[in-house]
Each structure stands twice: as C-alpha cells, then as structure tokens.
Write an enzyme that holds these catalytic residues in place. Structure first.
Site, PDB file in Angstrom:
ATOM      1  N   SER A 139       0.838  -1.218   0.050  1.00  0.00           N
ATOM      2  CA  SER A 139      -0.063  -0.021   0.272  1.00  0.00           C
ATOM      3  C   SER A 139       0.892   1.224  -0.109  1.00  0.00           C
ATOM      4  CB  SER A 139      -0.905  -0.024   1.335  1.00  0.00           C
ATOM      5  OG  SER A 139      -1.434   1.292   1.507  1.00  0.00           O
ATOM      6  N   TYR A 156      -2.218  -1.707  11.004  1.00  0.00           N
ATOM      7  CA  TYR A 156      -2.441  -2.304   9.612  1.00  0.00           C
ATOM      8  C   TYR A 156      -1.245  -1.905   8.580  1.00  0.00           C
ATOM      9  CZ  TYR A 156      -3.775  -1.636   4.714  1.00  0.00           C
ATOM     10  OH  TYR A 156      -3.738  -1.669   3.219  1.00  0.00           O
ATOM     11  N   LYS A 174       1.992  -4.008   6.565  1.00  0.00           N
ATOM     12  CA  LYS A 174       2.445  -3.928   5.310  1.00  0.00           C
ATOM     13  C   LYS A 174       3.874  -3.753   5.180  1.00  0.00           C
ATOM     14  CE  LYS A 174      -1.300  -4.780   3.434  1.00  0.00           C
ATOM     15  NZ  LYS A 174      -1.522  -6.284   2.708  1.00  0.00           N
TER      16      LYS A 174
HETATM   17  C1  UD1 Z   1      -6.778   3.749   3.612  1.00  0.00           C
HETATM   18  C2  UD1 Z   1      -5.309   3.302   4.158  1.00  0.00           C
HETATM   19  C3  UD1 Z   1      -4.834   2.721   3.155  1.00  0.00           C
HETATM   20  C4  UD1 Z   1      -5.602   1.382   2.847  1.00  0.00           C
HETATM   21  C5  UD1 Z   1      -6.933   1.839   2.520  1.00  0.00           C
HETATM   22  C6  UD1 Z   1      -7.855   0.784   2.233  1.00  0.00           C
HETATM   23  C7  UD1 Z   1      -4.065   4.666   5.653  1.00  0.00           C
HETATM   24  C8  UD1 Z   1      -2.949   6.197   5.984  1.00  0.00           C
HETATM   25  N1  UD1 Z   1      -4.707   4.576   4.489  1.00  0.00           N
HETATM   26  O1  UD1 Z   1      -6.683   4.682   2.837  1.00  0.00           O
HETATM   27  O2  UD1 Z   1      -3.448   2.194   3.621  1.00  0.00           O
HETATM   28  O3  UD1 Z   1      -4.890   0.604   1.885  1.00  0.00           O
HETATM   29  O4  UD1 Z   1      -7.499   2.684   3.622  1.00  0.00           O
HETATM   30  O5  UD1 Z   1      -8.504   0.043   3.245  1.00  0.00           O
HETATM   31  O6  UD1 Z   1      -3.542   4.030   6.440  1.00  0.00           O
HETATM   32  N2  UD1 Z   1     -13.063  10.027   3.932  1.00  0.00           N
HETATM   33  C9  UD1 Z   1     -14.113  10.920   4.140  1.00  0.00           C
HETATM   34  N3  UD1 Z   1     -15.383  10.360   4.735  1.00  0.00           N
HETATM   35  C10 UD1 Z   1     -15.488   9.268   4.672  1.00  0.00           C
HETATM   36  C11 UD1 Z   1     -14.570   8.239   4.406  1.00  0.00           C
HETATM   37  C12 UD1 Z   1     -13.190   8.790   3.909  1.00  0.00           C
HETATM   38  O7  UD1 Z   1     -14.007  12.135   4.126  1.00  0.00           O
HETATM   39  O8  UD1 Z   1     -16.594   8.690   5.164  1.00  0.00           O
HETATM   40  C13 UD1 Z   1     -11.822  10.750   3.268  1.00  0.00           C
HETATM   41  C14 UD1 Z   1     -10.698  10.307   4.136  1.00  0.00           C
HETATM   42  O9  UD1 Z   1     -10.395  11.364   5.033  1.00  0.00           O
HETATM   43  C15 UD1 Z   1      -9.407  10.499   2.720  1.00  0.00           C
HETATM   44  C16 UD1 Z   1     -10.279   9.990   1.605  1.00  0.00           C
HETATM   45  O10 UD1 Z   1     -11.784  10.102   1.972  1.00  0.00           O
HETATM   46  O11 UD1 Z   1      -9.223  11.507   2.887  1.00  0.00           O
HETATM   47  C17 UD1 Z   1     -10.139   8.478   1.264  1.00  0.00           C
HETATM   48  O12 UD1 Z   1     -10.180   7.458   2.728  1.00  0.00           O
HETATM   49  P1  UD1 Z   1     -10.601   5.998   2.596  1.00  0.00           P
HETATM   50  O13 UD1 Z   1     -11.304   5.762   1.421  1.00  0.00           O
HETATM   51  O14 UD1 Z   1     -10.734   5.587   4.084  1.00  0.00           O
HETATM   52  O15 UD1 Z   1      -8.941   5.490   2.219  1.00  0.00           O
HETATM   53  P2  UD1 Z   1      -7.244   6.000   2.822  1.00  0.00           P
HETATM   54  O16 UD1 Z   1      -7.440   6.493   4.352  1.00  0.00           O
HETATM   55  O17 UD1 Z   1      -6.748   6.991   2.043  1.00  0.00           O
END
Ligand code: UD1
Length: 339
Positions: A127, A152, A156
């Site tokens: 990742s 997590y 990795k």
């Molecule tokens: C996370 C993990 C990544 C993992 C991936 C898959 C970290 C830093 N990142 O990615 O390693 O492979 O999940 O499970 O550990 N967001 C919102 N509202 C929501 C959900 C998300 O605003 O309800 C925003 C988050 O703040 C982020 C973006 O959307 O900026 C993407 O979030 P998400 O889909 O959870 O993925 P990551 O956190 O980038």
C-alpha cells in the site's frame, strides 16, 4: 497446460477482480480464502464474467497444514498473488494482535512453502501507506518509508521487509511488491465489486451507500487541510486497471523478464483528487446527489498523496486507463445491484 496461480484472498475485492483478469489471460486460478470478509458467491460472479469457475479452497493462510494441502492437491503451482490480509485501519488499532498474526503469519507460511513446492514467484499486495505523508509529490518508489501510523500500515511495512530479507538471503524465487493507491469502482458487468462489512470506512462505499439512501449523509473528514479546496487528496485507481497490473506482474515474474529478483511498483493514476472533487465528480457522472457535510479531521489521515506511476508505466508496461467518471459509474452500478 495452463500456468497455475494461487490467489490468496481471491474472493475479496481486489482478489476477485484479479482472478477474472488472470482467467481472461489464460491462467488457471486457485483461490485460497477463509471467507472472513467475503463470501463464496463471488466465485459465481467470477464464473459469470469469464465462463470459468476457478478452483476454490476455503483455507486460512495462518493454517500451514491447510496451505500445504493446497500445494499438494494442485501440483505444479508456479506463482502466488498474496492478497489475503486484514485491511481496516481503525480495527487494526483496536486489535493489533489479530492484524500482526493474520498479515504476517500468512506471509511467513507462504514464503516457507514456496521452495518446498518449487513455486517461482510471489506478488505481494502492499500500500502507499508505507510512504506516510511524503515530502515530495507525486511520490515515486525511491521515497523513504516513514513510520507507520497504524498496526495495519506496520504489517505492510514488515511484510515488505520480510520479503526483502528472504530474497537477500538467497530465496529461490522472485517477488514483485505492488503498492496500491486508493482502489475504487467495480467490474463493469457489476457481477463483482466491493462488499463492505457493516458501516463502510472507505470513502467510495460510504458515498455510494449514501447516494442509495442507506446512509443519511456522508461526512467529509476535514476541509481545513493545506489543499486547494481544503479536503484531503488521494489517487483513486480503478480496480480493474489495478487487477490487470497483477497479470502483467505475474507474467514478468514467471517469464523472468527482469534480472532483478525483487521489484517495487506504485500502482496509481498519477492524478490527485480531493474528497470534495470526488463527491462532485460522482454527482456529475451519475446524476445522483450525495448529501454530505463537513466534519472534523479523521485521526491518522494524511493530507495528500498521489503516485508517480512512471516506473510502472515504463518498466512494468502498465498504465491506468479508465476514467474517473467511468470508475464512479461502475461503483454506482454495483451499489444498485447490491441494493
Ligand atoms: C486507507 C489506508 C490505506 C488502505 C486503504 C484501504 C492509511 C493512511 N490509509 O486509505 O493504507 O490501503 O485505506 O482500506 O492507512 N473520507 C471521508 N469520509 C468518509 C471516508 C473517507 O471524508 O466517510 C476521506 C478520508 O479522510 C480520506 C479519503 O476520504 O481523505 C479516502 O479515505 P479512505 O477511502 O478511507 O482511504 P485512505 O484512508 O486513503
């Protein structure tokens, strides 16, 4: 005879899309999955798309005897793609031992069994989380690995180090480590897609459930970041594009197209998209409104990251081709099917 590939976690989100692409490319797929976060219906979806039912063994990769049984039953397995792992960042903070045992013991078992059964290579699912918040964007494969912000993420990093060390010690196989950015979307047929367990933690499943009326509104975690619109930026990569990279990686590994025994590739589009841009992009692509509200930052989120995919483009010969609009439409089609 077809080349046999074991796909651990093959009924999961990325694993199932990869099983489809492997079968389309003429490989024989043996799925090994404990169904802890997926279900066996996925096998039917893979069969519907490809016309071929992959072999399936319900085995937990922590169970070395069970795994040994798989390698004995399907003799001549040439490669492994190792997806099987726990992947919820928040849960890993609550249950670190589950994450360390699941994500590390599974890999150790596979690496120990590979020489015994003359398996030639392993592709490992890593990742972009290993880069933390990089100093320079876009981030390439030479960027430093920063301390993990969750168990997590740490699993990795440790898994990458384990592979590096065994290869350094002379292991008789090759490995390709693929660092995914943010995989989203579903197969265009909507026969397979992401099956979130309970309340989705990731952005796109939460967004599509909100658009479908299952959730009241989507929370945008922060609009005060140092980005153009204040929301976080990620590199959203279509899951079918991502799956195709695995087929190319397997081919490269088994045909020994590179001298190097261990390689790392970033799998992303090279384009950063903010949370707000993604929401508005979805609304435009599908014509469906997504009720959303800005809330505070989520702990552990990094501000912005997107890939420099040039090494994967030039050396692996792979490039993300799907548009974000089509990808978001595929996620929506899948959500409608689930509903
Ligand atoms: C996370 C993990 C990544 C993992 C991936 C898959 C970290 C830093 N990142 O990615 O390693 O492979 O999940 O499970 O550990 N967001 C919102 N509202 C929501 C959900 C998300 O605003 O309800 C925003 C988050 O703040 C982020 C973006 O959307 O900026 C993407 O979030 P998400 O889909 O959870 O993925 P990551 O956190 O980038």
């Amino acid at each position: 005879m077809k080349t046999k590939i074991v796909v651990t976690g093959g009924t999961g989100y990325i694993g199932s899309h990869t099983a489809v692409e492997l079968q389309n490319a003429g490989y024989e797929v043996i799925i090994v999955d404990n169904l802890s976060n997926s279900n066996a219906d996925v096998i039917r979806g893979i069969e519907k798309i490809t016309g071929i039912r992959p072999a399936f063994e319900q085995v937990d990769c922590r169970d070395k005897e069970g795994l040994t049984g798989v390698f004995k039953k399907y003799s001549g397995i040439q490669g492994i793609i190792h997806f099987a792992a726990s992947k919820a960042v928040g849960e890993s903070v609550q249950k670190p031992l589950l994450y360390y045992r699941n994500n590390i013991v599974s890999l150790l078992n596979l690496l120990e069994l590979m020489p015994e059964f003359q398996v030639n290579g392993i592709v490992f699912s890593s990742s972009c989380t290993v880069y933390g918040q990089p100093d320079h964007l876009p981030v390439d494969e030479t960027a430093p690995i920063l301390p993990a912000s969750s168990p997590y993420g740490n699993t990795k990093q440790i898994d990458e180090e384990i592979i590096r060390d065994v290869i350094h010690a002379g292991a008789p196989y090759k490995s390709i480590i693929l660092r995914y950015f943010n995989p989203i979307g579903a197969h265009p047929s909507a026969e397979i897609g992401e099956l979130p367990n309970g309340i989705p933690q990731n952005l796109v499943p939460f967004l599509t459930q909100t658009a479908a009326g299952i959730r009241k509104e989507l929370s945008v975690f922060g609009d005060d970041y140092n980005t153009p619109d204040g929301s976080c930026i990620r590199d959203y990569i279509n899951v079918v594009d991502l799956a195709k990279a695995h087929v190319i990686a397997v081919e490269r590994m088994l045909k020994r197209q590179s001298e190097t025994q261990l390689e790392y590739f970033n799998l992303g589009t090279g384009k950063g998209v903010s949370v707000l841009e993604l929401i508005h992009g979805f609304e435009k692509a599908t014509g469906v409104k997504v009720p959303h509200t800005i809330v505070g930052r989520r702990e552990g989120d990094i501000e912005q990251i997107w890939a420099d995919p040039r090494y994967a483009n030039e050396v692996l010969g792979w490039k993300a081709v799907e548009t974000l609009d089509d990808t978001l439409r595929s996620a929506w089609k899948w959500q409608l099917k689930l509903k």
